[in-house]
Motif scaffolding. Sequence first.
Motif, PDB file in Angstrom:
ATOM      1  N   ALA A   1     -26.194   4.542  -1.004  1.00  0.00           N
ATOM      2  CA  ALA A   1     -27.307   4.516  -0.040  1.00  0.00           C
ATOM      3  C   ALA A   1     -28.516   3.900  -0.728  1.00  0.00           C
ATOM      4  O   ALA A   1     -28.608   3.890  -1.958  1.00  0.00           O
ATOM      5  CB  ALA A   1     -27.643   5.921   0.454  1.00  0.00           C
ATOM      6  N   ALA A   2     -29.423   3.381   0.078  1.00  0.00           N
ATOM      7  CA  ALA A   2     -30.687   2.897  -0.480  1.00  0.00           C
ATOM      8  C   ALA A   2     -31.388   4.047  -1.190  1.00  0.00           C
ATOM      9  O   ALA A   2     -31.361   5.194  -0.714  1.00  0.00           O
ATOM     10  CB  ALA A   2     -31.570   2.343   0.632  1.00  0.00           C
TER      11      ALA A   2
ATOM     12  N   GLU B   1     -34.362   5.025  -1.458  1.00  0.00           N
ATOM     13  CA  GLU B   1     -35.377   5.769  -0.708  1.00  0.00           C
ATOM     14  C   GLU B   1     -34.765   6.689   0.351  1.00  0.00           C
ATOM     15  O   GLU B   1     -35.458   7.543   0.922  1.00  0.00           O
ATOM     16  CB  GLU B   1     -36.380   4.808  -0.052  1.00  0.00           C
ATOM     17  N   GLU B   2     -33.471   6.552   0.581  1.00  0.00           N
ATOM     18  CA  GLU B   2     -32.810   7.368   1.603  1.00  0.00           C
ATOM     19  C   GLU B   2     -31.922   8.460   1.020  1.00  0.00           C
ATOM     20  O   GLU B   2     -31.357   9.270   1.758  1.00  0.00           O
ATOM     21  CB  GLU B   2     -31.975   6.468   2.524  1.00  0.00           C
ATOM     22  N   VAL B   3     -31.764   8.498  -0.280  1.00  0.00           N
ATOM     23  CA  VAL B   3     -30.910   9.504  -0.910  1.00  0.00           C
ATOM     24  C   VAL B   3     -31.580  10.874  -0.825  1.00  0.00           C
ATOM     25  O   VAL B   3     -32.725  11.044  -1.233  1.00  0.00           O
ATOM     26  CB  VAL B   3     -30.640   9.145  -2.386  1.00  0.00           C
ATOM     27  N   THR B   4     -30.858  11.852  -0.279  1.00  0.00           N
ATOM     28  CA  THR B   4     -31.413  13.200  -0.185  1.00  0.00           C
ATOM     29  C   THR B   4     -31.243  13.926  -1.513  1.00  0.00           C
ATOM     30  O   THR B   4     -30.392  13.567  -2.343  1.00  0.00           O
ATOM     31  CB  THR B   4     -30.718  14.016   0.912  1.00  0.00           C
TER      32      THR B   4
ATOM     33  N   ASP C   1     -27.699  15.169  -1.893  1.00  0.00           N
ATOM     34  CA  ASP C   1     -26.765  14.125  -2.324  1.00  0.00           C
ATOM     35  C   ASP C   1     -26.914  13.867  -3.826  1.00  0.00           C
ATOM     36  O   ASP C   1     -25.925  13.723  -4.553  1.00  0.00           O
ATOM     37  CB  ASP C   1     -27.015  12.827  -1.551  1.00  0.00           C
TER      38      ASP C   1
ATOM     39  N   ARG D   1     -27.826   0.476  -5.011  1.00  0.00           N
ATOM     40  CA  ARG D   1     -27.582   1.486  -3.975  1.00  0.00           C
ATOM     41  C   ARG D   1     -26.761   2.676  -4.483  1.00  0.00           C
ATOM     42  O   ARG D   1     -26.148   3.385  -3.690  1.00  0.00           O
ATOM     43  CB  ARG D   1     -26.911   0.857  -2.745  1.00  0.00           C
TER      44      ARG D   1
END
Length: 261
Positions: free
Chosen positions: A103-104, A106-109, A112, A162
Amino acid sequence: MPTKPFNVLESFRLDNKVALVTGSASGLGAAIAIALSQAGASVACHGNRRAATETAAAIGENAAAFRADLASTTGAEDLFTQVKEKFGRVDILINNAGTIHRAAAEEVTLDDWQQVLQVNLTSVFQLSQLAARDMIPRGGLGTNCGKIVNIASLLSFQGGIRVPAYAASKGGVAQLTKALANEWAPTGIQVNAIAPGYFATTNTEALQADETRNRQILDRIPAARWGQPEDLAGAALYLSSPASNYVTGTVLTVDGGWMGR
């Protein structure tokens, strides 16, 4: 009376050794588990979502399948306890189990991120620590009491795209390998890592299926092909055997020439 000449091939034998290979239900782990068994080791085959029963069955009576969730903070201890109950000890630990989250950045929780770090790095430390506690009483300076082989990655050296948590975890694996090697060498434990290049496994299915990325990857690899799981078996056997008794703290790339380009 003359001494028996040194036979280097005998130093690759693993007779009477017990090996634990995590993530050995398929792919790289299965190939490593089978290779170690062919050299004479009894093998504890670990799986999680997919059981390692097929790998154990392919090896035969000198293998057993175990299941444990290394994404849990208690998974490593659960697995090691099971293996000790079955085989009595661990002489070789292959920390192969791993996961990846694409994932990008900035989108990784945070969840995760933490799951990838737990499986790829924290459980490696936990299992190594448990193995060392089992091995150290049998060792000492000049004695081989155990082998620990961690599966690192090309992203132990490079940043990737990513996959921030994966890159961070594999960079950590490389440094952890060196740190543990420094501490445990006097006890008779050798700790090394293998950094595979691009291998055709389930973890890279998305890359293989992406025509553009697949071409870019193959253009960069001097060997001009994806690695196959069996390509890793020789390196794993070497680092698990007495042949590598004076090798510790190294990260061995098996990458078709990627890092040399």
